[in-house]
Every structure is written in structure tokens, then in C-alpha cells.
Enzyme design. Structure first.
Site, PDB file in Angstrom:
ATOM      1  N   ARG A  49       0.850  -1.191   0.000  1.00 41.27           N
ATOM      2  CA  ARG A  49       0.000   0.000   0.000  1.00 41.27           C
ATOM      3  C   ARG A  49       0.887   1.242   0.000  1.00 41.27           C
ATOM      4  O   ARG A  49       2.088   1.162   0.222  1.00 41.27           O
ATOM      5  CB  ARG A  49      -0.909   0.025   1.232  1.00 41.27           C
ATOM      6  CG  ARG A  49      -0.119   0.074   2.533  1.00 41.27           C
ATOM      7  CD  ARG A  49      -0.921   0.610   3.692  1.00 41.27           C
ATOM      8  NE  ARG A  49      -0.234   0.417   4.946  1.00 41.27           N
ATOM      9  CZ  ARG A  49       0.810   1.139   5.375  1.00 41.27           C
ATOM     10  NH1 ARG A  49       1.302   2.103   4.637  1.00 41.27           N
ATOM     11  NH2 ARG A  49       1.381   0.885   6.544  1.00 41.27           N
ATOM     12  N   GLN A  52       3.705   5.243   4.897  1.00 43.72           N
ATOM     13  CA  GLN A  52       4.884   4.835   5.650  1.00 43.72           C
ATOM     14  C   GLN A  52       4.520   3.703   6.622  1.00 43.72           C
ATOM     15  O   GLN A  52       3.941   2.721   6.207  1.00 43.72           O
ATOM     16  CB  GLN A  52       5.453   6.049   6.393  1.00 43.72           C
ATOM     17  CG  GLN A  52       6.189   7.017   5.508  1.00 43.72           C
ATOM     18  CD  GLN A  52       7.531   6.456   5.051  1.00 43.72           C
ATOM     19  OE1 GLN A  52       8.153   5.644   5.716  1.00 43.72           O
ATOM     20  NE2 GLN A  52       7.975   6.910   3.895  1.00 43.72           N
ATOM     21  N   LEU A 117      -4.717   6.187   6.518  1.00 47.37           N
ATOM     22  CA  LEU A 117      -5.232   5.761   5.225  1.00 47.37           C
ATOM     23  C   LEU A 117      -4.067   5.377   4.317  1.00 47.37           C
ATOM     24  O   LEU A 117      -3.099   6.108   4.222  1.00 47.37           O
ATOM     25  CB  LEU A 117      -6.001   6.938   4.623  1.00 47.37           C
ATOM     26  CG  LEU A 117      -7.075   6.641   3.618  1.00 47.37           C
ATOM     27  CD1 LEU A 117      -8.159   7.664   3.747  1.00 47.37           C
ATOM     28  CD2 LEU A 117      -6.510   6.654   2.241  1.00 47.37           C
ATOM     29  N   GLY A 118      -4.185   4.228   3.683  1.00 48.37           N
ATOM     30  CA  GLY A 118      -3.187   3.790   2.707  1.00 48.37           C
ATOM     31  C   GLY A 118      -3.846   2.890   1.684  1.00 48.37           C
ATOM     32  O   GLY A 118      -4.454   1.882   2.042  1.00 48.37           O
ATOM     33  N   CYS A 147       2.957   7.096  10.396  1.00 46.25           N
ATOM     34  CA  CYS A 147       2.808   7.623   9.034  1.00 46.25           C
ATOM     35  C   CYS A 147       4.044   8.410   8.587  1.00 46.25           C
ATOM     36  O   CYS A 147       3.964   9.234   7.682  1.00 46.25           O
ATOM     37  CB  CYS A 147       1.542   8.446   8.905  1.00 46.25           C
ATOM     38  SG  CYS A 147       0.057   7.515   9.359  1.00 46.25           S
TER      39      CYS A 147
END
Length: 184
Positions: A49, A52, A117-118, A147
Site C-alpha cells: 500500500r 509509511q 489511510l493507505g 505515518c
């Protein structure tokens, strides 16, 4: 998710998978090891995805979005906006204000990250998705730069006075997300 995405065709319906994970750190495709400060005995898994490093664990709602954005004529940014807005709408139901940030996907409350969110897009279809902190142990977040942001604080629904369990949060999120998708 990958197998579902790889085998779907023009007639395969979209799906939203709502679940919880055991404790795990995930590092996105461009994730940097330097953001793993002290993972300890929590497994670290590289995933395909965007984004990070983040932490997933019990008490966190995971929403995997298996959506054919090409068929829906929906851009990635529109999908990201719909996911974020569904969380913001859920918060508003309980009198809490949430916000999004440019170039830092997710939902924030008073400068603390509530939802990460990814996504990944392959063949015009998305997978991976959103993680919403509901009622969990937040301590593992202190062992990473969430992140990729040093010192980023996180929060959860429980600490915001919202008394939902993961299943209830999932149902509320699903309702808001479906409504937002229809508006896109």
C-alpha cells in the site's frame, strides 16, 4: 485482497471488508526503516500500500476497500476524500469535529491522528484502505513515527468520549462511506 483484485472482472461487485488485526506494524511500499523506532516483539510486515509505517491491533477498525474506481469513474483523490469524510461524519454524529490535512491522508482531531489511510490501485481497482482507532492500546504508536511523522500523536474514539465498540464503529462507518460513495 490481492487475489480478489487480481481475479475480479468487469462484473465483480465492489466489497468493503471490516475487521481487526492482531498486533502488527505495517510498512508501506516506500516505507523507511528509520520510522520504526523500537518495534520490540511486534511483527513488522512490508505491504504493497501507499504510506509509511503504522500500527494495527485489537480495538482498531480496519476497512479494506475493494472498489473498481474505473467502473465508478472515481478518482483516487475522490475515494480518499470519501473515506476521510465518512470518519468525519461519524465523529459529527457524536458532536466531535474531525479534519483532513493536505498531503497527509487521514482524519485528525485537535492535531492528533484518529484514522490512517493507505491505498493501492491495480488494474483500476483499489485495495487496502483505512484504519480507525476505536478502543485500543495506543502505546505501540510511541514505538514508531506514525505515518512517517516524528512526534505525531494519535487518539481514538474512546478518548474522544465516543463509546462504540469496533463492530458498532464499523457499521456507522460503512453507512457513512456508502452514502459518500453515492454522492461521488
Amino acid at each position: 485482497m490481492q487475489a480478489f483484485t487480481d481475479t475480479r472482472d468487469a462484473h465483480t461487485g465492489d466489497e468493503l471488508w471490516l475487521l481487526e488485526h492482531p498486533p502488527v506494524y505495517t510498512l508501506g511500499r516506500n516505507g523507511k526503516d528509520e520510522h520504526l523506532l523500537d518495534p520490540g516483539n511486534i511483527p513488522v510486515i512490508r505491504v504493497d500500500r501507499g504510506g509509511q509505517v503504522t500500527y494495527h491491533g485489537p480495538g482498531q477498525l480496519i476497512s479494506y476497500c475493494l472498489i473498481d474506481i474505473r467502473r465508478r469513474r472515481l478518482g483516487v483523490q475522490s475515494l480518499v476524500h470519501a473515506l476521510e469524510q465518512a470518519v468525519i461524519d461519524l465523529l459529527a454524529d457524536h458532536g466531535v469535529s474531525g479534519a483532513r490535512r493536505d498531503k497527509a491522508p487521514g482524519v485528525y482531531v485537535a492535531d492528533r491522528k484518529l484514522a490512517a489511510l493507505g491505498l493501492r490501485v491495480r488494474r483500476g481497482c483499489t485495495f487496502h484502505g483505512l484504519a480507525l482507532n476505536v478502543d485500543m492500546d495506543l502505546a505501540p504508536f510511541a514505538r514508531i513515527n506514525p505515518c512517517g511523522y516524528e512526534g505525531l500523536e494519535v487518539t481514538q474514539l474512546r478518548d474522544l468520549g465516543i463509546k462504540l465498540d469496533v463492530e458498532q464503529a464499523g457499521e456507522a462507518f460503512r453507512e457513512h462511506f456508502e452514502r459518500r460513495l453515492k454522492q461521488s
